[in-house]
Design an enzyme around this catalytic site. Sequence first.
Site, PDB file in Angstrom:
ATOM      1  CE  LYS A   1      -4.109 106.404  78.552  1.00 33.89           C
ATOM      2  NZ  LYS A   1      -3.514 106.549  77.203  1.00 33.89           N
TER       3      LYS A   1
ATOM      4  CB  SER B   1      -2.564 110.292  77.049  1.00 35.57           C
ATOM      5  OG  SER B   1      -2.834 109.080  76.350  1.00 35.57           O
TER       6      SER B   1
ATOM      7  CB  SER C   1      -0.636 108.116  74.280  1.00 34.71           C
ATOM      8  OG  SER C   1      -1.013 109.437  74.016  1.00 34.71           O
TER       9      SER C   1
END
Length: 459
Positions: A81, A155, A179
Amino acid sequence: MDAAELAFAGIARQAELVRARDVSPRELVDVYLDRIERIDPKLNAFRVVFDERARAEAMQAEGRAGAGEDRPLLGVPVAVKDNLDIAGEVTAHGSAAAGAPATRDAEQVRLLREAGAIILGKTQMPELAIWPWTESQAWGVTRNPWDTRLSPGGSSGGSAAAVAAGLAAGGSATDGGGSIRLPASSCGLVGLKTQRGRVTIDPPDHWHGLSVAGCVTRRVIDTAIWLDAVAAERPERPFAEAASSTPGSLRIAKSAKPGALGVRVHDRVRRAIDETAEVLRSLGHEVRERDPAYGDVRPPFVPRWLRGIHDDAHAMAHPERLEPRTHGLERIGRIVGERGMRRARRGEASWARKVNALFDDNDVLVTASTHAPPPSADRFHGSGWFASLNGATPIASFTTPWNVTGQPACSVPAPSWEAGEPVGVQLVGRPGDEATLLSLAAQLEAEIGWPERRPALGS
């Protein structure tokens, strides 16, 4: 094993194949780079792909495998990420406000490399990881491989889209309000929010204790192996051992009550909870209806979240380039101030005791991961902070309470879902008890068989 089978094999199986010399790290990397080139233009899961760097790392992994090194992730290609630093690469945080490339790897990246993993690239996220969807003005809209009209959640939506589409064996993820679990639910994956402090997060105490780090994977054992590799606080027994053990007969509470007031829960989500409860009963567990005493989650959560956004905004090299809605939340976080944030943290312990009274006579809570199936991918694209906040609140209404308490919670795929719209259910455990969640999730996986499901886009 053909290329598609190899791409969806997962961390544990790929590591076995590399150890047995049945497949080489170079072959794995080539499979994924080819798939990323063909499939990712439809998804926008990756912000940047490290073609040559990944091939070089594969060569190194091949040498280690040939020398007989035994590393748990040796030769396995994974995604990271874009809020984790990788030396020599910009950490964009889903924003145009980032500065120079990082000078060193984040601790989780360092540990992944030490375990033998190969980094394929960095995945998309909303600006500063604020939202439960994955789109930004700087990097565009990320789409769900099950149905590209839908959001992959957020997210950590870029990592989830990549893993679900067979573009990486696993993907790193962080969770400050859902997330990890929300993208897992939206993409038909396993997403375990670890116990607070279990995995090092950078900066430490991110969002004033709300955030934790982990991963999204297709299989429970893959999550366990990943966490064994990166855990800063080691459990009593390896996570992989827990994921390979039966949980015994458990007392399980079932609830469709969200942690925010006024949220309507979709009928398909209620059905997913009920179906999961029936599977659990068939496996010998005692399941009964029992709602946690959430009360109002806003006082212990919202000030920390807003102040965390303020802190993150001011840590960016070019804060003037942040999106208008981020500026709006940053200004509210400024008003909250250090005093408001500290007051919210002081209320955590008493609030957590009240909510966790449910675990006095229950081992696990099964509830929803989110209130409805995934929304459209660009539903909130260009919206202001107020409209975005109103949209985000129901989506995260089942996940935020457990960021406040800090205890582990895991989203797993429901027994059934309509084509193109995955739905997850959330398993919540006692503080520090990821082991029971992994064991129970693995038992559900064996019964339901969700790893066999693949989106048509990635098959």
